[in-house]
Design a protein around this motif. Structure first.
Motif, short mmCIF file in Angstrom:
data_model
loop_
_atom_site.label_atom_id
_atom_site.label_comp_id
_atom_site.label_asym_id
_atom_site.label_seq_id
_atom_site.Cartn_x
_atom_site.Cartn_y
_atom_site.Cartn_z
N LYS A 154 0.91 -1.30 -0.19
CA LYS A 154 -0.25 -0.07 -0.16
C LYS A 154 0.78 0.98 0.20
O LYS A 154 0.29 2.18 -0.88
CB LYS A 154 -0.59 -0.72 0.84
N ASP A 155 1.72 1.59 0.45
CA ASP A 155 3.01 2.25 0.69
C ASP A 155 3.93 1.96 0.00
O ASP A 155 5.03 3.02 0.13
CB ASP A 155 3.00 2.84 1.73
N TRP A 199 3.63 3.32 -6.74
CA TRP A 199 2.01 4.06 -6.37
C TRP A 199 3.41 5.77 -6.90
O TRP A 199 2.35 6.87 -7.46
CB TRP A 199 1.91 4.30 -5.41
N ASP A 200 4.10 5.68 -6.53
CA ASP A 200 4.88 7.92 -6.57
C ASP A 200 4.65 8.29 -7.90
O ASP A 200 4.39 9.28 -7.71
CB ASP A 200 6.23 8.09 -5.80
N ASP A 210 1.56 10.38 -9.54
CA ASP A 210 1.83 11.61 -8.72
C ASP A 210 1.59 13.13 -9.51
O ASP A 210 0.81 13.63 -9.26
CB ASP A 210 2.17 11.85 -7.05
N ARG A 239 -8.12 9.64 0.10
CA ARG A 239 -7.06 9.28 -0.55
C ARG A 239 -6.62 11.27 -1.57
O ARG A 239 -7.40 11.29 -2.13
CB ARG A 239 -7.93 8.23 -2.04
N ASN A 240 -5.55 11.65 -0.91
CA ASN A 240 -5.55 12.90 -1.65
C ASN A 240 -4.27 13.12 -3.24
O ASN A 240 -4.61 13.95 -3.68
CB ASN A 240 -5.05 13.96 -0.46
N LYS A 241 -3.52 11.95 -2.74
CA LYS A 241 -2.38 11.99 -4.33
C LYS A 241 -2.76 10.94 -5.04
O LYS A 241 -3.87 9.78 -4.98
CB LYS A 241 -1.49 11.38 -3.69
N GLN A 270 -2.16 7.54 -4.95
CA GLN A 270 -2.86 6.72 -3.70
C GLN A 270 -4.57 5.74 -4.25
O GLN A 270 -4.36 5.19 -4.20
CB GLN A 270 -3.45 7.84 -1.97
N ARG A 271 -4.61 7.39 -5.55
CA ARG A 271 -5.77 6.69 -6.11
C ARG A 271 -5.89 5.53 -7.28
O ARG A 271 -6.60 5.08 -7.49
CB ARG A 271 -6.83 7.88 -6.60
N ARG A 274 -3.55 3.49 -7.36
CA ARG A 274 -3.34 1.69 -6.16
C ARG A 274 -4.85 1.44 -5.68
O ARG A 274 -5.32 0.13 -6.16
CB ARG A 274 -2.71 2.59 -4.26
N PHE A 275 -5.84 2.41 -4.60
CA PHE A 275 -6.94 1.92 -4.92
C PHE A 275 -7.65 1.33 -6.12
O PHE A 275 -8.37 0.05 -5.59
CB PHE A 275 -7.20 2.98 -4.68
#
Length: 336
Positions: free
Chosen positions: A208-209, A213-214, A217, A274-276, A279-280, A282-283
């Motif tokens: 998840k982290d 995923w970066d 962004d 989910r602000n970034k 993150q979205r 990833r979801f």
């Protein structure tokens, strides 16, 4: 019944069916594409074979025939409401195997995931499906990797051989075509031009982290085109529309929404889950190959590749799935 017929007789059959059905198929809308001089292929009502676009992948899925983009659920006044009527004729939808698998996933969400969604069910009960044979893969398709290249739960199957059409009619109400009886099987893709490595198991806590995923962004512009073209995305928002003539009277609508768009996860107090964009992403990715599968036993993604086709930033969910699989394998090597 399995028959072979020409285009003229096929059109006569469609004409007969149109008395009882609205017929939907991939259709070309000229000058309605992303740019002013481009076309778009999406689902619309057709009356004959010539209007159907069957040699190209549609830009959007057929889900809007059972789950409208914008649907009025009921009208309201200050002290009462009235449900909208559903008086339209039943629909006959021409679609490919990946999209028929997509219908299965939408059914899972709206009919089997808790209480039955009444508004979806009344649309769904009035739809029959014609499976279009798929002899070869289109660009960005990875349906074989997702196990969605073949389907048999259709009301009528269809193959094209030059100017000859082969029909496998299972539903007697559709048996209005005249042709020569033959034996055949509906075409399906046996291999795609590229293969996606779909992980059997995903460790959400571990990934998840993860730094993978970066990159999203900065790459993702949150347009939501991937969700809106997807045959399995089912998220929506509710809108109350108040009429200008009387602000105490209006209508409630269900409107498609996107987990990739700013504000989708906003809650009271100005908070957001989910602000970034990473993150979205990833979801979305993990929902397609992990969350849904954990609950229902099969992947949500059907491998149609439309999200890859539609992304203006060339973001590929198939590549994201490969990356998730790679990270999981690296994790297993670390543990060894």
């Amino acid at each position: 019944m399995k028959i072979k017929l020409g285009i003229e007789n096929f059109n006569k059959g469609l004409e007969a069916l149109s008395k009882d059905f609205r017929i939907f198929a991939p259709k070309r809308f000229e000058k309605r594409g992303t740019h002013s001089d481009t076309d778009v292929i999406r689902y619309g009502e057709v009356s004959n074979f010539e209007e159907m676009v069957l040699d190209e992948k549609s830009d959007f899925s057929p889900k809007e025939t059972i789950l409208p983009i914008n649907e009025v659920l009921f009208y309201f006044t200050e002290d009462q409401y009235r449900e909208t009527s559903n008086t339209k004729k039943p629909a006959l939808v021409f679609l490919r195997a990946c999209d028929l698998h997509g219908v299965k996933r939408i059914d899972q969400m709206y009919l089997s995931n808790g209480p039955v969604d009444y508004y979806y069910k009344r649309n769904r009960d009035k739809v029959k499906f014609v499976l279009i044979g798929c002899p070869e893969s289109f660009r960005n398709c990875f349906c074989v990797s997702m196990g969605c290249n073949k389907a048999d739960n259709y009301d009528m199957g269809m193959n094209l051989r030059g100017d000859q059409i082969y029909l496998d009619i299972k539903d007697e109400s559709l048996n209005l075509f005249k042709g020569q009886e033959v034996d055949f099987e509906v075409d399906y893709v046996k291999e795609n031009k590229f293969v996606v490595d779909v992980p059997e198991k995903v460790d959400f806590v571990y990934i998840k982290d993860h730094e993978m995923w970066d990159e999203y962004d900065s790459r993702c512009i949150a347009c939501g085109r991937c969700n809106f073209s997807c045959p399995t995305c089912t998220c929506f928002s509710m809108q109350d529309i108040f009429y200008k003539e009387n602000e105490n009277v209006g209508e409630r609508r269900r409107v498609w929404a996107s987990c990739q768009v700013e504000g989708y996860t906003s809650i009271a107090g100005g908070h957001s889950f989910r602000n970034k964009q990473g993150q979205r992403m990833r979801f979305k990715t993990l929902h397609k190959i992990h969350d849904f599968k954990e609950r229902f036993g099969y992947n949500m993604c059907t491998g149609c590749g439309r999200c890859d086709d539609q992304c203006p930033q060339y973001i590929s969910i198939s590549t994201a799935i490969d990356k998730v699989s790679k990270v999981m394998k690296e994790k297993d090597l670390e543990l060894d």
